[in-house]
Design an enzyme around this catalytic site. Structure first.
Site, PDB file in Angstrom:
ATOM      1  N   PRO A  42       0.843  -1.194   0.000  1.00 43.54           N
ATOM      2  CA  PRO A  42       0.000   0.000   0.000  1.00 43.54           C
ATOM      3  C   PRO A  42       0.882   1.249   0.000  1.00 43.54           C
ATOM      4  O   PRO A  42       1.931   1.256   0.648  1.00 43.54           O
ATOM      5  CB  PRO A  42      -0.782  -0.112   1.306  1.00 43.54           C
ATOM      6  CG  PRO A  42      -0.043  -1.082   2.150  1.00 43.54           C
ATOM      7  CD  PRO A  42       0.767  -1.955   1.241  1.00 43.54           C
TER       8      PRO A  42
ATOM      9  N   LEU B 275       5.822   1.207   4.413  1.00 43.30           N
ATOM     10  CA  LEU B 275       6.474  -0.055   4.056  1.00 43.30           C
ATOM     11  C   LEU B 275       7.446   0.100   2.886  1.00 43.30           C
ATOM     12  O   LEU B 275       7.763  -0.862   2.187  1.00 43.30           O
ATOM     13  CB  LEU B 275       5.415  -1.131   3.768  1.00 43.30           C
ATOM     14  CG  LEU B 275       4.452  -1.403   4.936  1.00 43.30           C
ATOM     15  CD1 LEU B 275       3.403  -2.441   4.543  1.00 43.30           C
ATOM     16  CD2 LEU B 275       5.207  -1.865   6.185  1.00 43.30           C
ATOM     17  N   GLY B 276       7.893   1.312   2.657  1.00 42.91           N
ATOM     18  CA  GLY B 276       8.974   1.528   1.686  1.00 42.91           C
ATOM     19  C   GLY B 276       8.541   1.515   0.240  1.00 42.91           C
ATOM     20  O   GLY B 276       9.373   1.291  -0.650  1.00 42.91           O
ATOM     21  N   SER B 277       7.239   1.784  -0.019  1.00 40.59           N
ATOM     22  CA  SER B 277       6.789   1.711  -1.422  1.00 40.59           C
ATOM     23  C   SER B 277       7.549   2.697  -2.304  1.00 40.59           C
ATOM     24  O   SER B 277       7.893   2.368  -3.439  1.00 40.59           O
ATOM     25  CB  SER B 277       5.282   1.949  -1.519  1.00 40.59           C
ATOM     26  OG  SER B 277       4.953   3.173  -0.900  1.00 40.59           O
ATOM     27  N   SER B 278       7.856   3.902  -1.808  1.00 36.56           N
ATOM     28  CA  SER B 278       8.499   4.886  -2.694  1.00 36.56           C
ATOM     29  C   SER B 278       9.959   4.511  -2.948  1.00 36.56           C
ATOM     30  O   SER B 278      10.456   4.667  -4.070  1.00 36.56           O
ATOM     31  CB  SER B 278       8.360   6.318  -2.170  1.00 36.56           C
ATOM     32  OG  SER B 278       8.979   6.445  -0.931  1.00 36.56           O
TER      33      SER B 278
ATOM     34  N   ALA C   5      11.153   1.412  -2.892  1.00 39.67           N
ATOM     35  CA  ALA C   5      11.115   0.229  -3.769  1.00 39.67           C
ATOM     36  C   ALA C   5      10.814   0.651  -5.202  1.00 39.67           C
ATOM     37  O   ALA C   5      11.407   0.126  -6.152  1.00 39.67           O
ATOM     38  CB  ALA C   5      10.061  -0.764  -3.269  1.00 39.67           C
TER      39      ALA C   5
ATOM     40  N   ASP D  77      15.873   3.708   3.600  1.00 35.25           N
ATOM     41  CA  ASP D  77      14.861   2.994   2.809  1.00 35.25           C
ATOM     42  C   ASP D  77      15.435   2.506   1.465  1.00 35.25           C
ATOM     43  O   ASP D  77      15.332   1.319   1.152  1.00 35.25           O
ATOM     44  CB  ASP D  77      13.614   3.862   2.581  1.00 35.25           C
ATOM     45  CG  ASP D  77      12.807   4.068   3.866  1.00 35.25           C
ATOM     46  OD1 ASP D  77      13.275   3.650   4.929  1.00 35.25           O
ATOM     47  OD2 ASP D  77      11.712   4.652   3.785  1.00 35.25           O
TER      48      ASP D  77
HETATM   49  C1  MEV Z   1      11.210   6.080   7.188  1.00 35.84           C
HETATM   50  O1  MEV Z   1      11.105   4.743   6.707  1.00 35.84           O
HETATM   51  C2  MEV Z   1      12.319   6.182   8.189  1.00 35.84           C
HETATM   52  C3  MEV Z   1      12.539   7.582   8.768  1.00 35.84           C
HETATM   53  O2  MEV Z   1      13.609   7.446   9.701  1.00 35.84           O
HETATM   54  C4  MEV Z   1      12.864   8.602   7.702  1.00 35.84           C
HETATM   55  C5  MEV Z   1      14.246   8.381   7.083  1.00 35.84           C
HETATM   56  O3  MEV Z   1      15.071   7.696   7.654  1.00 35.84           O
HETATM   57  O4  MEV Z   1      14.469   8.967   6.003  1.00 35.84           O
HETATM   58  C6  MEV Z   1      11.319   8.072   9.544  1.00 35.84           C
END
Ligand code: MEV
Length: 312
Positions: free
Chosen positions: A97, A102-105, A107, A148
């Site tokens: 989603p 969950l890292g969609s951007s 990925a 990410d």
């Molecule tokens: C986001 O997945 C993790 C954060 O620490 C932001 C980042 O590290 O860029 C909230």
């Protein structure tokens, strides 16, 4: 040309990693897949992602999502950097989603980098894909730490610390890790929690810095616990991290409900994952059967949830 990359969960250290402390991240089984081709009517991106179900069983479960103009601009810039044609059409299919933590951007960035590299007839090793995806992330998230794209490009489990270059240590869990991901259904951009926290910290570093440093310590110790296969230890770290993240102001009522549901169903520990303010919570299960029980408990609370096994 077809390419893909996995989503991710932050096991520990989110937010702290923005300030130079460590974070522990794991890749998910769910992926973002991109098909790119030359098209004289391009550039164009078509995006399909789960609208309601986090576990699509057929393409009918995926809905077309409007593509923000910044994404098309950032993708065109990436194509130019890689040496691919600016006249492209990319079809993106996300099993994750969007805006769910969950890292969609990231990925999507890694998968696009791989697709464009194939189109240009070039190699795209993980470090290159990570670098290109980080540039795309900057178009959306302001000042991302880079964790990410690092985990989405490399897979597995990593202990990450930002820097020039970033320090990335691969972690081998001693035994499979059984997680449950519970989705709040509240989609929030990473920017919406990272930037306000940065403003609060700038006003009161004496109050915020020790909490951020502690989150980083929890992540470093969590890596060692994974290597020992000590999930009781990891569970305590999840609970402690969630308490600190809530104190930092990045939780929300929906995340508190998800964490409480996972804990009362017997999770070894539970916490928000990623930027917070919505998105997802994770719970640590004893084994695969326990994970299925936690999924059902979360669903009884009206949350959508799925189990993930992170293997050594
Ligand atoms: C986001 O997945 C993790 C954060 O620490 C932001 C980042 O590290 O860029 C909230």
């Amino acid at each position: 040309m077809k390419a893909s990359a996995p989503g991710k969960v932050l096991l520990l250290g989110e937010h702290a990693v923005v300030y130079g402390y460590s974070a522990l991240a794991a890749a998910l089984g769910r992926r973002v897949t991109v098909e790119v081709e030359e098209d004289s009517k391009g550039p164009a991106i078509e995006l399909l992602a789960p609208a309601t179900s986090p576990t699509p069983t057929s393409s009918a479960d995926l809905s077309p999502i409007p593509v923000p103009p910044e994404l098309l601009d950032a993708a065109s810039e990436m194509a130019a950097t890689v040496g691919a044609t600016p006249l492209f059409r990319a079809r993106v299919r996300s099993e994750l989603p969007l805006g769910g933590g969950l890292g969609s951007s990231a990925a999507l960035g890694v998968a696009l980098a791989r697709g464009f590299a194939q189109l240009a007839g070039r190699d795209c090793p993980p470090e290159r894909a990570e670098h290109l995806a980080l540039q795309l992330e900057r178009a959306f998230h302001g000042a991302p730490s880079g964790v990410d794209p690092a985990i989405c490009a490399r897979g597995g489990v990593i202990l990450f610390r930002r820097g020039e270059p970033a320090q990335v240590d691969r972690i081998s869990p001693r035994r499979p890790l059984h997680l449950v991901v519970a989705l709040t259904g509240v989609a929030r951009g990473t920017r919406s929690t990272v930037l306000p926290l940065s403003a609060r910290r700038a006003e009161r570093p004496d109050l915020y810095d020790p909490m951020l440093a502690f989150l980083g310590e929890l992540a470093r110790g969590g890596a060692r616990a994974l290597e020992r296969g000590d999930f009781q230890d990891l569970g305590v770290r999840f609970d402690a991290a969630h308490g600190v993240l809530a104190a930092l102001g990045v939780s929300c009522p929906e995340l508190e409900q998800a964490v409480a549901a996972l804990r009362s169903a017997g999770a070894l520990g539970a916490k928000l994952t990623g930027a917070g303010g919505g998105g997802a919570a994770i719970g640590l299960a004893r084994d695969g059967m326990h994970a299925e029980g936690l999924v059902r408990a979360a669903e009884r609370e009206g949350l959508r949830a799925f189990a993930e096994e992170i293997s050594p």
